[in-house]
Design a protein around this motif. Structure first.
Motif, PDB file in Angstrom:
ATOM      1  N   LEU A  97       0.773  -0.653   0.045  1.00 57.01           N
ATOM      2  CA  LEU A  97      -0.156   0.079  -0.010  1.00 57.01           C
ATOM      3  C   LEU A  97       0.822   0.927  -0.460  1.00 57.01           C
ATOM      4  O   LEU A  97       2.000   1.509   0.832  1.00 57.01           O
ATOM      5  CB  LEU A  97      -1.244  -0.140   1.243  1.00 57.01           C
ATOM      6  CG  LEU A  97      -2.491   0.983   0.952  1.00 57.01           C
ATOM      7  CD1 LEU A  97      -3.314   0.599   1.266  1.00 57.01           C
ATOM      8  CD2 LEU A  97      -1.610   2.256   2.320  1.00 57.01           C
ATOM      9  N   ASP A  98       0.172   2.620  -1.193  1.00 57.22           N
ATOM     10  CA  ASP A  98       1.244   3.025  -1.090  1.00 57.22           C
ATOM     11  C   ASP A  98       0.216   4.601  -0.464  1.00 57.22           C
ATOM     12  O   ASP A  98      -0.838   4.437  -0.828  1.00 57.22           O
ATOM     13  CB  ASP A  98       2.393   4.498  -2.531  1.00 57.22           C
ATOM     14  CG  ASP A  98       1.958   5.039  -2.517  1.00 57.22           C
ATOM     15  OD1 ASP A  98       2.024   5.936  -1.226  1.00 57.22           O
ATOM     16  OD2 ASP A  98       3.067   5.252  -3.506  1.00 57.22           O
ATOM     17  N   SER A  99      -0.008   5.622   0.446  1.00 57.20           N
ATOM     18  CA  SER A  99      -1.159   6.058   0.906  1.00 57.20           C
ATOM     19  C   SER A  99      -1.103   7.237   0.723  1.00 57.20           C
ATOM     20  O   SER A  99      -1.509   8.041   1.258  1.00 57.20           O
ATOM     21  CB  SER A  99      -0.814   6.117   2.286  1.00 57.20           C
ATOM     22  OG  SER A  99      -0.173   7.242   3.005  1.00 57.20           O
ATOM     23  N   SER A 100      -0.396   7.754  -0.506  1.00 61.84           N
ATOM     24  CA  SER A 100      -0.197   9.056  -0.967  1.00 61.84           C
ATOM     25  C   SER A 100      -1.738   9.748  -1.544  1.00 61.84           C
ATOM     26  O   SER A 100      -1.923  11.053  -1.809  1.00 61.84           O
ATOM     27  CB  SER A 100       0.421   8.812  -2.998  1.00 61.84           C
ATOM     28  OG  SER A 100      -0.046   8.112  -3.815  1.00 61.84           O
ATOM     29  N   ARG A 101      -2.691   9.131  -1.449  1.00 66.71           N
ATOM     30  CA  ARG A 101      -3.772   9.696  -1.883  1.00 66.71           C
ATOM     31  C   ARG A 101      -5.109   9.766  -0.191  1.00 66.71           C
ATOM     32  O   ARG A 101      -6.108  10.297  -1.098  1.00 66.71           O
ATOM     33  CB  ARG A 101      -4.738   8.650  -3.266  1.00 66.71           C
ATOM     34  CG  ARG A 101      -4.949   7.476  -3.036  1.00 66.71           C
ATOM     35  CD  ARG A 101      -5.741   7.093  -4.117  1.00 66.71           C
ATOM     36  NE  ARG A 101      -7.173   6.653  -3.285  1.00 66.71           N
ATOM     37  CZ  ARG A 101      -7.561   4.733  -2.950  1.00 66.71           C
ATOM     38  NH1 ARG A 101      -6.645   4.319  -3.121  1.00 66.71           N
ATOM     39  NH2 ARG A 101      -7.967   5.305  -2.994  1.00 66.71           N
ATOM     40  N   SER A 102      -4.417   9.017   0.043  1.00 65.32           N
ATOM     41  CA  SER A 102      -4.894   8.880   1.673  1.00 65.32           C
ATOM     42  C   SER A 102      -3.895   9.511   2.828  1.00 65.32           C
ATOM     43  O   SER A 102      -2.993   9.011   3.162  1.00 65.32           O
ATOM     44  CB  SER A 102      -6.316   8.073   2.082  1.00 65.32           C
ATOM     45  OG  SER A 102      -6.725   8.210   1.492  1.00 65.32           O
ATOM     46  N   THR A 103      -5.119   9.505   4.064  1.00 62.70           N
ATOM     47  CA  THR A 103      -3.788   9.330   4.836  1.00 62.70           C
ATOM     48  C   THR A 103      -3.776   8.695   5.678  1.00 62.70           C
ATOM     49  O   THR A 103      -4.375   7.811   6.325  1.00 62.70           O
ATOM     50  CB  THR A 103      -4.042  10.586   6.162  1.00 62.70           C
ATOM     51  OG1 THR A 103      -4.443  12.362   5.479  1.00 62.70           O
ATOM     52  CG2 THR A 103      -3.090  11.181   7.299  1.00 62.70           C
ATOM     53  N   PHE A 104      -2.696   8.015   6.081  1.00 63.89           N
ATOM     54  CA  PHE A 104      -2.329   7.136   6.967  1.00 63.89           C
ATOM     55  C   PHE A 104      -2.706   6.579   8.115  1.00 63.89           C
ATOM     56  O   PHE A 104      -3.216   7.953   8.797  1.00 63.89           O
ATOM     57  CB  PHE A 104      -0.713   6.161   6.899  1.00 63.89           C
ATOM     58  CG  PHE A 104      -0.151   4.870   7.400  1.00 63.89           C
ATOM     59  CD1 PHE A 104      -0.623   3.513   7.553  1.00 63.89           C
ATOM     60  CD2 PHE A 104      -0.218   5.661   8.973  1.00 63.89           C
ATOM     61  CE1 PHE A 104      -0.313   2.935   7.713  1.00 63.89           C
ATOM     62  CE2 PHE A 104       0.192   4.341  10.053  1.00 63.89           C
ATOM     63  CZ  PHE A 104      -0.025   3.526   9.154  1.00 63.89           C
ATOM     64  N   ARG A 105      -3.369   5.246   8.996  1.00 64.37           N
ATOM     65  CA  ARG A 105      -3.849   5.674  10.288  1.00 64.37           C
ATOM     66  C   ARG A 105      -3.774   4.510  11.168  1.00 64.37           C
ATOM     67  O   ARG A 105      -3.203   4.509  11.644  1.00 64.37           O
ATOM     68  CB  ARG A 105      -5.459   5.701  10.013  1.00 64.37           C
ATOM     69  CG  ARG A 105      -6.372   6.283   9.357  1.00 64.37           C
ATOM     70  CD  ARG A 105      -6.170   7.383  10.244  1.00 64.37           C
ATOM     71  NE  ARG A 105      -7.386   8.784   9.583  1.00 64.37           N
ATOM     72  CZ  ARG A 105      -6.880   9.935   9.815  1.00 64.37           C
ATOM     73  NH1 ARG A 105      -6.102  10.879   9.249  1.00 64.37           N
ATOM     74  NH2 ARG A 105      -7.937  10.898   9.650  1.00 64.37           N
ATOM     75  N   ALA A 106      -3.465   3.319  10.230  1.00 60.47           N
ATOM     76  CA  ALA A 106      -3.060   2.265  10.838  1.00 60.47           C
ATOM     77  C   ALA A 106      -2.811   1.101   9.861  1.00 60.47           C
ATOM     78  O   ALA A 106      -3.383   0.541   9.500  1.00 60.47           O
ATOM     79  CB  ALA A 106      -4.125   1.831  11.649  1.00 60.47           C
ATOM     80  N   ALA A 107      -1.948   0.595  10.640  1.00 60.42           N
ATOM     81  CA  ALA A 107      -1.600  -1.100   9.762  1.00 60.42           C
ATOM     82  C   ALA A 107      -0.898  -2.113  10.844  1.00 60.42           C
ATOM     83  O   ALA A 107      -0.085  -1.403  11.783  1.00 60.42           O
ATOM     84  CB  ALA A 107      -0.557  -1.315   8.665  1.00 60.42           C
ATOM     85  N   GLY A 108      -1.562  -3.138  11.026  1.00 58.04           N
ATOM     86  CA  GLY A 108      -0.994  -4.695  11.255  1.00 58.04           C
ATOM     87  C   GLY A 108      -1.431  -6.205  11.203  1.00 58.04           C
ATOM     88  O   GLY A 108      -2.676  -6.176  10.188  1.00 58.04           O
ATOM     89  N   PHE A 109      -1.093  -6.984  12.242  1.00 57.99           N
ATOM     90  CA  PHE A 109      -2.139  -7.980  11.495  1.00 57.99           C
ATOM     91  C   PHE A 109      -2.861  -7.975  13.486  1.00 57.99           C
ATOM     92  O   PHE A 109      -2.837  -7.455  13.597  1.00 57.99           O
ATOM     93  CB  PHE A 109      -0.920  -9.195  11.863  1.00 57.99           C
ATOM     94  CG  PHE A 109       0.417  -9.213  10.668  1.00 57.99           C
ATOM     95  CD1 PHE A 109      -0.061  -9.730   9.905  1.00 57.99           C
ATOM     96  CD2 PHE A 109       1.492  -8.477  11.087  1.00 57.99           C
ATOM     97  CE1 PHE A 109       0.577 -10.503   8.486  1.00 57.99           C
ATOM     98  CE2 PHE A 109       2.430  -8.328  10.298  1.00 57.99           C
ATOM     99  CZ  PHE A 109       2.298  -9.399   9.309  1.00 57.99           C
ATOM    100  N   SER A 110      -3.822  -8.568  12.836  1.00 55.40           N
ATOM    101  CA  SER A 110      -4.811  -9.120  14.109  1.00 55.40           C
ATOM    102  C   SER A 110      -3.484 -10.338  14.623  1.00 55.40           C
ATOM    103  O   SER A 110      -2.975 -10.550  14.644  1.00 55.40           O
ATOM    104  CB  SER A 110      -6.028 -10.099  13.563  1.00 55.40           C
ATOM    105  OG  SER A 110      -5.417 -11.542  12.642  1.00 55.40           O
ATOM    106  N   PRO A 111      -4.916 -10.430  15.866  1.00 55.31           N
ATOM    107  CA  PRO A 111      -3.819 -10.911  17.085  1.00 55.31           C
ATOM    108  C   PRO A 111      -3.398 -12.814  16.583  1.00 55.31           C
ATOM    109  O   PRO A 111      -2.704 -13.243  17.050  1.00 55.31           O
ATOM    110  CB  PRO A 111      -4.993 -11.371  18.205  1.00 55.31           C
ATOM    111  CG  PRO A 111      -5.491  -9.668  18.749  1.00 55.31           C
ATOM    112  CD  PRO A 111      -5.678  -9.438  16.662  1.00 55.31           C
ATOM    113  N   THR A 112      -4.929 -12.890  15.921  1.00 54.53           N
ATOM    114  CA  THR A 112      -4.365 -14.755  15.409  1.00 54.53           C
ATOM    115  C   THR A 112      -3.783 -14.355  14.445  1.00 54.53           C
ATOM    116  O   THR A 112      -3.034 -15.967  14.368  1.00 54.53           O
ATOM    117  CB  THR A 112      -5.098 -14.902  14.595  1.00 54.53           C
ATOM    118  OG1 THR A 112      -6.021 -15.059  13.896  1.00 54.53           O
ATOM    119  CG2 THR A 112      -6.782 -14.753  15.792  1.00 54.53           C
TER     120      THR A 112
END
Length: 188
Positions: free
Chosen positions: A155-170
């Motif tokens: 993902l390249d967030s050039s058109r929107s503002t980044f909020r969060a990224a990550g894996f689920s606990p599982t």
């Protein structure tokens, strides 16, 4: 402060990479991309019956609950009673998880898991601030391996503002939230 030659080399590698789909065993959840205008943050829960990962979205328009395997929206609250609060930045669940408080990461802070079983990890970098790029890596990863072999720009967030990224606990779901979209990949 100027970048060192090594830092310039790393920046150039990331800037030259094209957005690409993650490798197997990862696949998009449903369409893979959900439009969520005014997205502020996300959190994870587990469906009590199916065991699927669930993603709670918190936006200016309310809260939504998505199945992270199918990508389907399961519940919606247009006027939630509360926003993320407390030390864990949690929100009350909705739909199938109404009795669960769900920690949320995003505009207010918080964080999601950056590693998952099998040696998977993500890196969030901003070589062109304020635009963030999300890298999925395995093995040697982005700092030594090759794009498309040991790391993927998902993902390249050039058109929107980044909020969060990550894996689920599982570890079965990878989610990336921007101010306008939720991107979901699942494995297993």
């Amino acid at each position: 402060m100027a970048l060192t030659p090594h830092q310039r080399h790393l920046r150039d590698r990331i800037m030259a990479a094209e957005v690409t789909a993650p490798p197997r065993p990862w696949r998009p959840a449903g369409r893979g991309l959900q439009s969520v205008g005014g997205l502020l943050g996300i959190g994870f829960a587990v469906h009590p019956e199916s065991g699927h990962d669930l993603v709670l979205t918190v936006s200016h328009g309310g809260h939504g609950l998505f199945d992270a395997v199918t990508g389907l929206k399961l519940a919606r609250d247009h006027d939630p009673a509360e926003a993320p609060d407390g030390g864990d930045l949690s929100c009350p669940g909705l739909g199938q998880v109404t009795d669960v408080r769900i920690p949320v990461a995003g505009l207010w802070g918080g964080g999601l898991h950056t590693g998952a079983e099998g040696g998977w990890r993500i890196e969030v970098v901003a070589p062109e601030w304020p635009h963030h790029r999300v890298l999925l890596a395995s093995g040697r990863g982005p700092w030594q391996g090759e794009h498309g072999e040991s790391w993927w720009l998902v993902l390249d967030s050039s058109r929107s503002t980044f909020r969060a990224a990550g894996f689920s606990p599982t570890g079965r779901t990878l989610a990336v939230a921007t101010s306008s979209d939720l991107s979901l990949w699942t494995r297993g």
